[in-house]
Design an enzyme around this catalytic site. Structure first.
Site, PDB file in Angstrom:
ATOM      1  N   THR A  55      -8.842   5.897  -1.788  1.00  0.00           N
ATOM      2  CA  THR A  55     -10.189   5.487  -2.186  1.00  0.00           C
ATOM      3  C   THR A  55     -11.267   6.552  -1.639  1.00  0.00           C
ATOM      4  O   THR A  55     -12.365   6.618  -2.200  1.00  0.00           O
ATOM      5  CB  THR A  55     -10.761   4.263  -1.087  1.00  0.00           C
TER       6      THR A  55
ATOM      7  N   LYS B 221     -15.029   7.696  -3.487  1.00  0.00           N
ATOM      8  CA  LYS B 221     -16.223   7.938  -2.704  1.00  0.00           C
ATOM      9  C   LYS B 221     -16.957   9.459  -3.061  1.00  0.00           C
ATOM     10  O   LYS B 221     -18.264   9.654  -3.356  1.00  0.00           O
ATOM     11  CB  LYS B 221     -16.044   7.901  -1.299  1.00  0.00           C
TER      12      LYS B 221
ATOM     13  N   HIS C 269       0.875  -1.115   0.086  1.00  0.00           N
ATOM     14  CA  HIS C 269      -0.132  -0.071  -0.081  1.00  0.00           C
ATOM     15  C   HIS C 269       0.839   1.391  -0.035  1.00  0.00           C
ATOM     16  O   HIS C 269       0.181   2.457   0.275  1.00  0.00           O
ATOM     17  CB  HIS C 269      -0.912   0.095   1.182  1.00  0.00           C
TER      18      HIS C 269
ATOM     19  N   LYS D 260       0.109  13.887   1.314  1.00  0.00           N
ATOM     20  CA  LYS D 260      -1.210  14.277   0.786  1.00  0.00           C
ATOM     21  C   LYS D 260      -1.640  15.769   0.638  1.00  0.00           C
ATOM     22  O   LYS D 260      -2.484  16.212  -0.022  1.00  0.00           O
ATOM     23  CB  LYS D 260      -2.078  13.709   1.849  1.00  0.00           C
TER      24      LYS D 260
ATOM     25  N   LYS E 228      -9.055  13.543   4.640  1.00  0.00           N
ATOM     26  CA  LYS E 228      -8.207  12.232   4.690  1.00  0.00           C
ATOM     27  C   LYS E 228      -7.380  12.206   5.955  1.00  0.00           C
ATOM     28  O   LYS E 228      -7.003  13.115   6.488  1.00  0.00           O
ATOM     29  CB  LYS E 228      -7.415  11.985   3.447  1.00  0.00           C
ATOM     30  N   ARG E 229      -6.514  11.118   6.058  1.00  0.00           N
ATOM     31  CA  ARG E 229      -5.226  11.228   7.151  1.00  0.00           C
ATOM     32  C   ARG E 229      -4.415  12.255   6.701  1.00  0.00           C
ATOM     33  O   ARG E 229      -4.130  12.565   5.639  1.00  0.00           O
ATOM     34  CB  ARG E 229      -4.719   9.811   6.968  1.00  0.00           C
TER      35      ARG E 229
END
Length: 818
Positions: free
Chosen positions: A654, A658, A358, A552, A546-547
């Site tokens: 993911t 969504k 991952h 990110k 998100k985290r």
């Protein structure tokens, strides 16, 4: 025979009866929490009947089964999910309505099970949903964390971690199974004895141990009566209190087993910035792996006798590197408990174990100090040593004379146990989770391993379950889609392409946008209730949830917000469509820079939201304690989905799927699954910016990027960066955000400057947002873009992903249910 949910009238009566029998109250006196528990028991009755039926058929048909090994299962609330999958949501809603109760208030009484943190855990939960819906036998294997990672509180803009006590009262959707308890051992030493047949027997002595107790949770399939099992392991002491130690005055020894058991399952991902944290995390991993394997073999031997045929009935899928101890523990059980020699044990293990990677980033591939590993798991360490010795000989035979390659690939090297290396060496399949991610693994991150085992590598692009994230999270849009194209998409998301017929139907587009507005009003109320910020549902809802990790790039997002604020202040009459920027994220407790970014977001929000001169053109909201239950509302309300990771860093994502499913338009880099989304959308109805993964990798290889040049050549960047350190967003402490400034420009910083190319992509990001502004102002154009995203989301169902795992890796048998 599949049991159906009762009728509305029967449910209404049963809820009232349960309230009376469980709480000795008339319904009118019951609290919302008591009504929730009564509803859960009514639903559970049906679930357990179908669970028993499934297990009976499992035993009769003897299908091959997957054990999905994962440190996280972010399953979300189960009441609503189970009602939807058993086609009883409307009946329960109508029954509660007849009793004068809003079903949303009842669902809100359920805690989010704190069994995961981010995308890894939510993916595992989606996979279990899809496995049950597709009727494939599966067990999820994880840990019953008492407090999860943490519940996030925001105080004065700072993240504060507090315990998430989701087990404060009994959770109705779990069942303790003490009949499947197993002992798990830590520490001590290993003694060997030579046997008459020339073999060696290994005897583990001087250890501490705990008893692993499984709690089973049902995983319901959609409308098919199938119920799989998530087994999460709790720990209890083998000996609660050692009186003899206490009498000798050794009080710590007296409660040693109890403390070990309690610590094992308290929290997800203990802070591993210190030795004790590393030890606890390694213990957790071995604990759930050992218990799960023991239960799996126990089940196998109830119906089979030949252990060499285990791969015909069992596959263990390791979700990232956390469960890699599956390899060595299976070897230990096969050799020490079931009498196999090394070669036979390795033959079985390497045909049972598969690995999902991952991450591309080397620092996220787990490595354990050898001394810690050897001290905690002495027998396992011996097995790893032998796996490593044989593996290095295999490398040497294939690449003679290349000792540097052996050092790079070794499982034991530089005083570390390299878990990803062991996972690849032992697994019969190694898969990435997006097409780009898999190519980077093969060509860059794991290139040595790909050269050695090209046949092992394959791609399985991630997916999500439409049943939770559309049917449950966005029921208004779900009902609208059903009214247009029927129900087939619920179990075959590719049927969403039928919505293309409505892309030029103005009435349908208006209906679609009205549903979006209703969902935005719902989220606006949530924001007011929790943040006391009044946001306009007619503004653009631009969302990044998100985290929180620097790759990110929540930092890029908030720097851009600061830039927009400067523009509006300097040009009050500029043509700008009002926008609400919504953030939600948890930062790991020990990740100081990430936590400082949360503080920055909240400080920027405080300044902008209280500036009346900008006439509400900008609002910034940080949603506290982002989790599955509030995520469903956020996805349903979003207009713009921020998927802005540094290209080549995000394995898949993911959240992007969504948002797409719920009619948000993506702004993103060509990273992870964004690449495949772009392809599914034919390069339209998505806003792409920034460097490609090849460009990022080239800069990293050549060390030729200087962020100071980006600052010097862009006055907007200069101003924003200056505001980080001049007190503009921190009057009382102008130096507060200096570490963020330093991380971008390498001033007094030991890391490479701007590691994630925030400043390099800044101008391109601003241009993409200008395109969003222009597109949103044309209501019909935006409606077509948003609906086109829903129409082209079909590839990104976890049903499709699971079917690919089954076809290419697991080769499971479907369970036949009447």
């Amino acid at each position: 025979m599949k049991r159906q949910m009762p009728s509305t009238k029967e449910i209404e009566r049963e809820i009232q009866d349960r309230v009376k029998s469980m709480f000795r109250k008339d319904f009118e006196e019951a609290t919302k929490e008591e009504i929730y528990r009564a509803c859960a028991e009514v639903v559970n009755d049906v679930v357990i009947d179908n669970w028993l039926t499934t297990q009976k058929e499992f035993n009769k048909q003897d299908p091959k089964c997957v054990y999905y090994m994962s440190m996280e299962f972010l399953i979300g609330r189960l009441l609503g999910n189970n009602m939807i999958n058993m086609r009883g949501y409307t009946e329960v809603m109508d029954a509660l309505d007849a009793l004068g109760i809003d079903i949303n208030e009842i669902e809100d009484q359920e805690p989010d099970p704190a069994l995961g943190n981010g995308g890894l855990g939510r993916l595992a939960a989606c996979f279990l949903d899809s496995l049950a819906t597709l009727r494939y036998p599966a067990y999820g294997c994880g840990i019953r964390y008492h407090y999860g990672m943490f519940k996030q509180k925001i105080e004065d803009g700072y993240q504060k971690e507090v315990p998430d006590d989701w087990l404060q009262t009994r959770y109705p959707f779990e069942l303790e199974r003490p009949e499947y308890e197993f002992e798990v051992k830590f520490g001590g030493w290993v003694r060997y004895e030579s046997q008459p047949d020339g073999t060696t027997k290994y005897i583990h002595e001087g250890y501490n141990s705990v008893i692993a107790t499984p709690y089973d949770m049902p995983v319901t399939g959609f409308d098919n009566g199938m119920v799989n099992t998530l087994m999460i392991w709790d720990a209890k002491p083998k000996e609660v209190f050692r009186l003899a130690s206490f009498e000798r005055g050794d009080y710590n020894k007296a409660v040693e087993d109890m403390n070990l058991a309690r610590n094992l399952t308290e929290v997800l991902y203990p802070n591993d910035n210190h030795v004790q944290g590393k030890e606890l995390r390694l213990k957790q991993q071995y604990f759930f792996v050992s218990a799960s394997l023991q239960r799996a073999l126990n089940k196998y031997f109830r119906y089979h006798h030949d252990i060499m045929k285990l791969p015909e009935k069992v596959v263990f899928q390791m979700n990232d590197t956390h469960p890699t101890l599956t390899v060595a523990e299976l070897m230990r059980l096969l050799m020490d408990e079931h009498g196999l020699g090394w070669d036979d044990a390795w033959e079985v293990t390497t045909h049972c174990v598969a690995y999902t990677n991952h991450t591309i980033m080397a620092e996220a591939l787990e490595k354990w100090p050898e001394e810690i590993f050897k001290g905690l798991l002495p027998r396992i360490y011996m097995i790893v040593e032998e796996i490593n010795r044989r593996f290095c000989e295999e490398i040497r035979a294939k690449f003679p004379g290349d000792e540097q390659r052996i050092h790079r690939m070794a499982i034991l090297a530089d005083g570390q146990v390299k878990m990803a290396h062991m996972a690849i060496a032992a697994s019969f399949s190694v898969n990435g989770v997006a097409a780009l991610h898999t190519e980077i693994l093969k060509n860059v991150s794991l290139h040595d391993f790909y050269e050695m085992y090209p046949e092992k590598f394959n791609n399985k692009t991630n997916g999500i379950t439409q049943r939770r994230f559309l049917m449950h999270g966005n029921y208004k849009l779900s009902d609208w889609v059903i009214s247009k194209i029927g129900r087939s998409w619920i179990t075959d998301l590719s049927n969403m392409e039928k919505l293309e017929n409505y892309l030029n139907d103005k009435k349908s587009l208006d209906e679609f946008m009205e549903i979006k507005l209703e969902n935005k009003k719902r989220l606006a109320k949530y924001i007011w209730d929790h943040n006391k910020v009044n946001v306009d549902p007619n503004s653009i809802f631009d969302v990044q949830v998100k985290r929180l990790h620097e790759y990110k790039r929540q930092l890029l997002n908030i720097l851009h917000v600061m830039y927009l604020y400067n523009q509006i202040k300097e040009n009050p009459d500029m043509d700008f469509y009002p926008t609400t920027f919504i953030f939600g994220a948890k930062a790991s407790a020990g990740y100081e820079n990430a936590k400082l970014i949360i503080k920055l977001i909240n400080n920027v929000a405080a300044v902008i939201n209280n500036d009346k001169s900008i006439d509400n053109k900008l609002k910034v909201v940080f949603i506290e304690d982002y989790r599955v239950s509030n995520a469903e509302w956020i996805f349903a309300a979003a207009d713009v989905s921020e998927q802005i990771s540094t290209a080549s860093k995000e394995a898949s994502g993911t959240g992007n799927m969504k948002f797409m499913l719920n009619g948000a338009v993506t702004i993103g880099t060509m990273d992870g699954a964004n690449v495949e989304m772009y392809k599914e959308l034919d390069g339209e109805n998505i806003f792409i910016f920034g460097m490609s993964s090849d460009e990022v990798i080239a800069h990293e290889k050549n060390h030729d990027y200087n962020p100071v040049d980006e600052m010097n050549n862009n006055p907007h960047i200069q101003k924003v960066l200056g505001q980080l350190i001049n007190g503009y967003y921190s009057i009382d402490n102008p130096e507060l955000f200096r570490p963020i400034y330093n991380s971008l420009l390498n001033t007094q910083c030991t890391e490479r400057a701007d590691m994630y190319f925030v400043l390099k992509d800044f101008a391109s990001y601003c241009e993409a947002h200008e395109k969003i502004q222009a597109a949103y102002k044309d209501r019909e154009k935006w409606a077509k873009m948003a609906l086109s995203n829903v129409a082209h989301v079909g590839k990104f169902s976890s049903d499709r992903t699971i079917q690919e795992y089954v076809d290419d890796i697991w080769h499971l048998d479907k369970l036949e249910l009447k």
